[in-house]
Design an enzyme around this catalytic site. Structure first.
Site, short mmCIF file in Angstrom:
data_model
loop_
_atom_site.label_atom_id
_atom_site.label_comp_id
_atom_site.label_asym_id
_atom_site.label_seq_id
_atom_site.Cartn_x
_atom_site.Cartn_y
_atom_site.Cartn_z
CG ASP A 9 -0.02 -4.03 2.75
OD1 ASP A 9 0.47 -3.52 1.72
OD2 ASP A 9 -0.29 -3.38 3.78
CG HIS A 13 -0.43 0.31 2.51
ND1 HIS A 13 -0.05 -0.67 3.40
CD2 HIS A 13 -0.21 1.48 3.14
CE1 HIS A 13 0.37 -0.11 4.51
NE2 HIS A 13 0.30 1.21 4.37
CB SER A 24 2.81 1.82 5.78
OG SER A 24 1.69 2.41 6.40
N GLY A 25 5.26 -0.23 6.04
CA GLY A 25 6.37 -0.87 5.34
C GLY A 25 7.58 -1.12 6.20
N GLY A 81 1.18 5.67 8.96
CA GLY A 81 2.27 6.59 8.69
C GLY A 81 3.52 5.89 8.26
#
Length: 244
Positions: A104, A61, A197-198, A195
């Site tokens: 994801d 995402h 993410s990843g 915020g």
């Protein structure tokens, strides 16, 4: 109906602007040398982890229609540090079955190989499933107060993983699959938020998860933090690395 609800919930809670660590602490200088900051026009957007000199692993995402600048080897996002390396993304490779909720995960092919130094290192990927009640750590450069307060340095927070059953019960109608792993901080409102993410979930020195989604309030144990379980995607990751 449930699928539509999940998709709306996901995008409401997870703008691809990075995940925010709340209730954490400053990471020791260069103690997380695998961390990557994915930036747009000099602004941190998502986190990632260096898994090969020319590949960063992150969340699907986080995909954007322009090329990221990838910053490695930094403790801060604002100070010029001689240890920093800046690269660009040559190709984004999200998982082909990413549907806005499941799968994801994404690999970013860099325009060149990073130079491995004391401040820039690879992280290994965990082979097996993470057991419930494992003690792990997640890191990021996002909001430290759930109120747009940005940290001066990389933040980290302790995470205890939950069983799939406990996570499903707390999330209710939102599907929690076997390719996800859930975790909570040691106290309420301690964990990540929409915020950073990843970024990685690290257990026993290996990457076990990728930050995916959380609830409306950062670190709320009633809606545990959810990570993409890396061990569920080892074959896909290996295939991408071997063919690019």
């Amino acid at each position: 109906m449930v699928a539509g609800f999940v998709l709306v919930l996901f995008f409401v809670l997870n703008g691809a602007d990075g995940t925010h660590i709340v209730g954490g602490r400053d990471a020791a200088s260069h103690s997380r040398p695998y961390m990557a900051s994915l930036q747009i026009r000099g602004r941190h957007n998502c986190g990632g982890l260096l898994v090969r000199e020319d590949f960063v692993l992150t969340a699907a995402h986080c995909q954007i229609p322009r090329a990221y600048k990838v910053v490695l080897g930094g403790d801060t996002l604002t100070r010029n540090e001689p240890t920093k390396q800046e690269l660009t993304v040559a190709r984004s490779i999200p998982h082909p079955n990413y549907d806005g909720h499941e799968n994801d995960i994404m690999l970013l092919k860099l325009n060149r190989r990073a130079l491995l130094t004391e401040a820039v290192q690879l992280i290994s990927l965990k082979d097996g499933r993470v057991r419930a009640r494992s003690q792990c750590v997640t890191t990021g450069w996002g909001d430290i107060g759930d109120n747009n307060t940005l940290p001066n340095t990389l933040q980290e927070v302790n995470v205890t993983t939950l069983s799939d059953q406990t996570c499903r019960r707390r999330w209710g109608r939102v599907p929690i699959t076997r390719s996800m792993v859930c975790g909570v901080g040691r106290r309420a409102f301690q964990g990540f938020c929409s915020g950073d993410s990843g970024g990685p979930l690290v257990c026993d020195g290996a990457a076990a998860g990728v930050v995916s989604f959380s609830g409306r309030r950062c670190g709320d144990p009633r809606t545990p933090d959810v990570y993409t379980r890396i061990s569920s995607f080892r074959e896909w990751i290996r295939s991408v690395l071997n063919n690019n």
